[in-house]
Design an enzyme around this catalytic site. Structure first.
Site, PDB file in Angstrom:
ATOM      1  N   GLU A   1       0.992  -1.026  -0.160  1.00 31.82           N
ATOM      2  CA  GLU A   1       0.096  -0.142   0.072  1.00 31.82           C
ATOM      3  C   GLU A   1       0.880   1.193  -0.115  1.00 31.82           C
ATOM      4  OE1 GLU A   1      -1.880   1.044   3.845  1.00 31.82           O
ATOM      5  OE2 GLU A   1      -3.569   1.730   2.789  1.00 31.82           O
TER       6      GLU A   1
ATOM      7  N   LYS B   1      -9.589   1.860  -2.386  1.00 29.50           N
ATOM      8  CA  LYS B   1      -9.600   1.411  -1.037  1.00 29.50           C
ATOM      9  C   LYS B   1     -11.145   1.714  -0.229  1.00 29.50           C
ATOM     10  CE  LYS B   1      -7.220   1.219   3.731  1.00 29.50           C
ATOM     11  NZ  LYS B   1      -5.924   2.081   4.150  1.00 29.50           N
TER      12      LYS B   1
ATOM     13  N   CYS C   1      -5.006  -2.811   3.375  1.00 25.84           N
ATOM     14  CA  CYS C   1      -4.656  -2.604   4.708  1.00 25.84           C
ATOM     15  C   CYS C   1      -5.875  -2.612   5.547  1.00 25.84           C
ATOM     16  CB  CYS C   1      -4.033  -1.347   4.771  1.00 25.84           C
ATOM     17  SG  CYS C   1      -2.875  -1.139   6.170  1.00 25.84           S
TER      18      CYS C   1
HETATM   19  O1  AKG Z   1      -6.064  -1.497  11.019  1.00 31.34           O
HETATM   20  C1  AKG Z   1      -4.911  -1.258  11.327  1.00 31.34           C
HETATM   21  O2  AKG Z   1      -4.288  -1.455  12.536  1.00 31.34           O
HETATM   22  C2  AKG Z   1      -3.898  -0.433  10.354  1.00 31.34           C
HETATM   23  C3  AKG Z   1      -4.709   0.064   9.129  1.00 31.34           C
HETATM   24  C4  AKG Z   1      -3.612   0.933   8.363  1.00 31.34           C
HETATM   25  O3  AKG Z   1      -2.938   1.221   8.873  1.00 31.34           O
HETATM   26  C5  AKG Z   1      -4.296   1.563   7.198  1.00 31.34           C
HETATM   27  O4  AKG Z   1      -5.283   1.131   6.729  1.00 31.34           O
HETATM   28  O5  AKG Z   1      -3.331   2.030   6.639  1.00 31.34           O
END
Ligand code: AKG
Length: 263
Positions: free
Chosen positions: A40, A111, A146
């Protein structure tokens, strides 16, 4: 089917342009793989919120161009990770790109679940509204980014749309690494699918990244896991294993949808 996961380091002492060039050469070096996956927001860093505006690109901007070329040069299917997209109406999205071995874009995915609650991505970016799958010759990819990993209903939607290999491109922080490993395995077990979860290494915006990219098979076994530093994981996947697991242990057929709510 051979897959390579590129756990690239995102550090503030490397410019976005230099990292693009480096990422492309890492992709080209995977020639011989069938599928290559980047994480990402590797150009800018998932937590580099203050740089999002300045580094935003149109869908077919510099990251798209460099990744398309790298896919063609390597002759691989490429999930080029995500970048900050500025859509025609000005909205920013956290957008992933998938290219064919000919360098044609096969899909893009915005996303769906934005991270940050009342700050960062959650307020700076628009939310994707569409599930995205990509049919490869041997398997169908389902795309996630993510924070999406925390939302099992997205993955069920992808499985219902035919996904057999679930890609999670991430910039997951070290402080919640235990959630990363647990949820990647959970998504594989409950969906009887491969999970290719690729994160970044290094520290940017004072957030140490977890690394620990993982390949989990449809039975939940971890086939490979990276450490914390920049690393490439290369793993052989057997597309028939998804079909066999779903046939031999048909839990997905036991779903009970549309149950009555409690009175
Ligand atoms: O859910 C998480 O702990 C991390 C999510 C995250 O860092 C993101 O989506 O950029």
């Amino acid at each position: 089917m051979r897959a390579s996961l590129i756990q690239i380091a995102v550090d503030p002492d490397e410019s976005v342009e230099d990292r693009r060039v480096r990422a492309a050469s890492l992709v080209v070096a995977q020639r011989g793989a069938d599928l290559v996956v980047l994480p990402e927001l590797w150009p800018v860093g998932a937590f580099a919120y203050t740089a999002f505006e300045a580094e935003a690109e149109p869908l077919e901007g510099p990251t798209h161009e460099v990744m398309a070329k790298a896919a063609a040069e390597a002759g691989v299917w490429l999930h080029g990770g995500s970048f900050v997209e500025r859509a025609d109406d000005g909205t920013l999205y956290n957008t992933s790109l998938v290219f064919s071995p000919e360098g044609e874009r096969s899909a893009f995915y915005r996303k769906i679940h934005r991270f940050g609650f009342d700050q960062g991505e959650a307020v700076m970016m628009g939310a994707g509204e569409e599930l995205v799958t990509v049919a490869l010759p041997d398997t169908t990819l389902g795309l996630a980014t993510c924070y999406d990993l925390r939302f099992p209903e997205q993955f069920r939607g992808l499985v219902d749309a035919g996904a057999e290999t679930l890609i999670v491109a991430a910039g997951w922080p070290e402080r919640r690494r235990s959630h990363w490993t647990l949820l990647a395995q959970a998504r594989a077990v409950e969906n009887q699918a491969y999970v290719l979860a690729v994160g970044t290494a290094g520290t940017h915006a004072d957030v140490q990244q977890a690394g620990h990219s993982m390949v989990v098979d449809p039975w939940g076994e971890v086939l490979a896991q990276a450490g914390a530093d920049e690393e490439i994981l290369t793993v052989e996947l057997d597309a028939d294993k998804v079909r066999a697991t779903r046939e031999q242990f048909p839990a997905l057929k036991g779903r009970r949808l549309g149950l009555a709510p409690p009175l």
